[in-house]
Design a protein around this motif. Structure first.
Motif, short mmCIF file in Angstrom:
data_model
loop_
_atom_site.label_atom_id
_atom_site.label_comp_id
_atom_site.label_asym_id
_atom_site.label_seq_id
_atom_site.Cartn_x
_atom_site.Cartn_y
_atom_site.Cartn_z
N GLN A 77 26.68 45.68 38.16
CA GLN A 77 27.42 46.62 37.21
C GLN A 77 28.36 46.12 36.55
O GLN A 77 28.60 46.61 35.15
CB GLN A 77 27.44 48.00 37.77
CG GLN A 77 26.11 48.71 38.27
CD GLN A 77 26.43 50.19 39.01
OE1 GLN A 77 27.63 50.39 39.09
NE2 GLN A 77 25.29 50.67 39.14
N ASP A 78 29.40 45.59 37.32
CA ASP A 78 30.64 45.25 36.88
C ASP A 78 30.49 44.21 35.68
O ASP A 78 31.15 44.35 34.78
CB ASP A 78 31.43 44.52 37.87
CG ASP A 78 31.58 45.83 39.20
OD1 ASP A 78 31.40 46.97 38.75
OD2 ASP A 78 32.11 45.28 40.11
N ILE A 114 40.39 43.59 34.70
CA ILE A 114 41.36 44.00 35.72
C ILE A 114 41.30 45.17 36.54
O ILE A 114 41.79 45.36 37.65
CB ILE A 114 42.83 44.44 34.69
CG1 ILE A 114 43.20 43.28 33.97
CG2 ILE A 114 43.82 44.85 35.60
CD1 ILE A 114 44.48 43.26 33.17
N PHE A 115 40.44 46.14 35.98
CA PHE A 115 39.88 47.27 37.00
C PHE A 115 39.21 46.82 38.00
O PHE A 115 39.29 47.83 39.08
CB PHE A 115 38.90 48.15 36.05
CG PHE A 115 39.58 49.03 35.04
CD1 PHE A 115 39.85 50.19 35.43
CD2 PHE A 115 39.54 48.59 33.77
CE1 PHE A 115 40.77 51.42 34.28
CE2 PHE A 115 40.19 49.42 32.87
CZ PHE A 115 40.78 50.69 33.29
N LEU A 122 37.64 38.21 36.38
CA LEU A 122 38.69 38.02 35.33
C LEU A 122 38.48 36.58 34.58
O LEU A 122 38.49 36.51 33.43
CB LEU A 122 40.04 37.94 35.87
CG LEU A 122 41.03 37.24 35.03
CD1 LEU A 122 41.56 38.35 33.83
CD2 LEU A 122 42.50 37.05 35.96
N LEU A 123 38.09 35.59 35.36
CA LEU A 123 37.34 34.28 34.70
C LEU A 123 36.21 34.50 34.13
O LEU A 123 36.02 33.76 32.75
CB LEU A 123 37.27 33.32 36.04
CG LEU A 123 36.81 31.83 35.62
CD1 LEU A 123 37.72 31.25 34.69
CD2 LEU A 123 36.35 30.95 36.81
N ARG A 172 49.45 40.66 42.26
CA ARG A 172 50.37 41.57 42.81
C ARG A 172 49.54 43.12 43.34
O ARG A 172 50.17 43.22 44.39
CB ARG A 172 51.40 41.91 41.62
CG ARG A 172 52.54 42.91 42.11
CD ARG A 172 53.11 42.52 43.11
NE ARG A 172 54.28 43.57 43.40
CZ ARG A 172 54.84 43.69 44.57
NH1 ARG A 172 54.79 42.90 45.48
NH2 ARG A 172 55.95 44.60 44.71
N GLY A 173 48.70 43.19 42.73
CA GLY A 173 47.81 44.27 43.14
C GLY A 173 47.16 44.33 44.36
O GLY A 173 47.27 45.33 45.20
N ARG A 174 46.84 43.26 44.39
CA ARG A 174 45.81 42.85 45.87
C ARG A 174 46.97 42.73 46.93
O ARG A 174 46.92 43.33 47.99
CB ARG A 174 45.07 41.53 45.89
CG ARG A 174 43.86 41.72 45.25
CD ARG A 174 42.92 40.58 45.58
NE ARG A 174 43.78 39.23 45.11
CZ ARG A 174 43.47 38.80 43.85
NH1 ARG A 174 42.94 39.35 42.85
NH2 ARG A 174 44.19 37.53 43.37
#
Length: 373
Positions: A77-78, A114-115, A122-123, A172-174
């Motif tokens: 789905q992503d 990014i979500f 991202l790649l 940073r989020g991870r």
């Protein structure tokens, strides 16, 4: 978090993104209607080239995405949503090729990726962005003429740099998520440890019954409940007969086995609303809170008789007996006086033959006895 929760959250976010794509279609149509009022292009040609054709392509793309969202599961789905954002951006830029700054719309797939907080997505989004850019350059004459190879290279480098910034945001989020997860697990372990320590502080390690301190805490609360609400309250103190002989003859291990067996028998004979504690040594205390006095006395006698029937291997296959003092609380009596009444009855049971239950005299009978004496 379990797989079901992860899948639910993924579908919810993808649904929100797809709703956002539908909003882009609506906004595009509205803007085209506004441009229709000021454009120098003939109305019929403008509607066909800038409204009907691109809207049809976008609508078809979104319908395919809707189908993919319903049919496919998990990470697929992503990828469908990222690819959909790339196609929508390509259509918008291709139709409005004269508006140079719209090339920035090609970065939409990277923003969508990014979500998902995953580098491979991202790649995948960056590949879609660069592919759209080069496809536009080679298929759209206006863009091909307007942008030089150096300009194309510059835009490609900019997209890569922006994607690198996005990668930093994901990293940073991870890092924050891992810190939060570690913090949550530490709190969870601390909570479990606190609960365990609280249990250890309140229970007797050998019998797993409440201990002496906890008994008195509950004892005071139950007396307060009786005084305020008339809660039925009876107390029985159970003492194992000749327990010192068991320890001296068969050892403390045998004594511990007898204590555990007696504790289990008492616990099995009381209701969920009653309170059982190891008061100390070979003594147990039982507070009855949901019974009439007669029913509580019957339960006490059942406890005594049941204990006397059980033989203990650790005790050479012999049974043990218990002596019991029992009484019902009288309003206004107070905790200390009530407990002493029951303890006196227990002493009488021990001194008059053992293996028996003695009902304590009520406060009025004790008062009369003291007056006669």
């Amino acid at each position: 978090m379990d797989n079901e929760s992860i899948n639910y959250n993924r579908y919810r976010w993808n649904r929100m993104l797809l709703n956002g794509f539908w909003s882009i279609l609506v906004i595009t149509v509205v803007l085209e209607c506004l441009y229709l009022t000021i454009t120098e292009v003939p109305t019929g040609q403008f509607i066909r080239a800038y409204m009907l054709k691109p809207s049809a392509f976008q609508f078809t793309t979104l319908l395919i995405a809707e189908t993919g969202l319903r049919v496919l599961r998990g990470k697929y789905q992503d990828y469908i949503l990222i690819l959909t954002s790339a196609v929508l951006a390509f259509i918008i830029v291709f139709i409005h090729n004269s508006i140079n700054y719209l090339l920035l719309a090609l970065f939409l797939p990277v923003m969508v990726s990014i979500f998902y907080f995953q580098n491979k997505k991202l790649l995948f989004a960056l590949v879609n962005t660069l592919s759209s850019l080069f496809l536009l350059y080679w298929t759209n004459d206006f863009i091909h003429q307007d942008i030089t190879l150096i300009g194309l290279t510059t835009i490609s480098v900019m997209f890569c740099v922006f994607s690198l910034v996005a990668w930093g945001i994901l990293s940073r989020g991870r890092e924050l998520l891992n810190h939060l997860k570690s913090y949550f697990e530490s709190n969870q372990q601390l909570l479990v440890k606190t609960i365990w320590m609280d249990k250890l502080a309140k229970t007797d390690a050998l019998t797993d019954l409440y201990n002496h301190i906890t008994f008195h805490e509950y004892f005071e609360r139950l007396i307060d409940q009786h005084e305020q609400n008339g809660l039925p309250l009876q107390l029985a103190i159970v003492d194992i007969d000749n327990f010192k002989h068991v320890n001296d003859t068969y050892g403390h291990r045998a004594g511990d086995a007898v204590l555990k067996s007696v504790a289990d028998l008492i616990r099995a004979k009381v209701s969920a609303n009653d309170f059982v504690a190891r008061y100390g040594g070979e003594e147990f205390a039982v507070l009855f809170t949901d019974k009439a006095s007669e029913s509580a006395f019957v339960a006490v006698e059942q406890i005594r008789e049941e204990i006397a029937k059980v033989v203990h291997e650790a005790f050479g296959g012999k049974p043990v007996t218990v002596s019991i003092g029992y009484a019902e609380y009288t309003s206004g009596e107070g905790k200390e006086h009530f407990f002493n009444r029951v303890d006196t009855a227990l002493y009488k049971a021990k001194s008059t033959g053992k293996n028996r239950t003695i009902v304590a005299l009520d406060p009025h009978q004790l008062e009369n006895q003291s007056q006669l004496a």
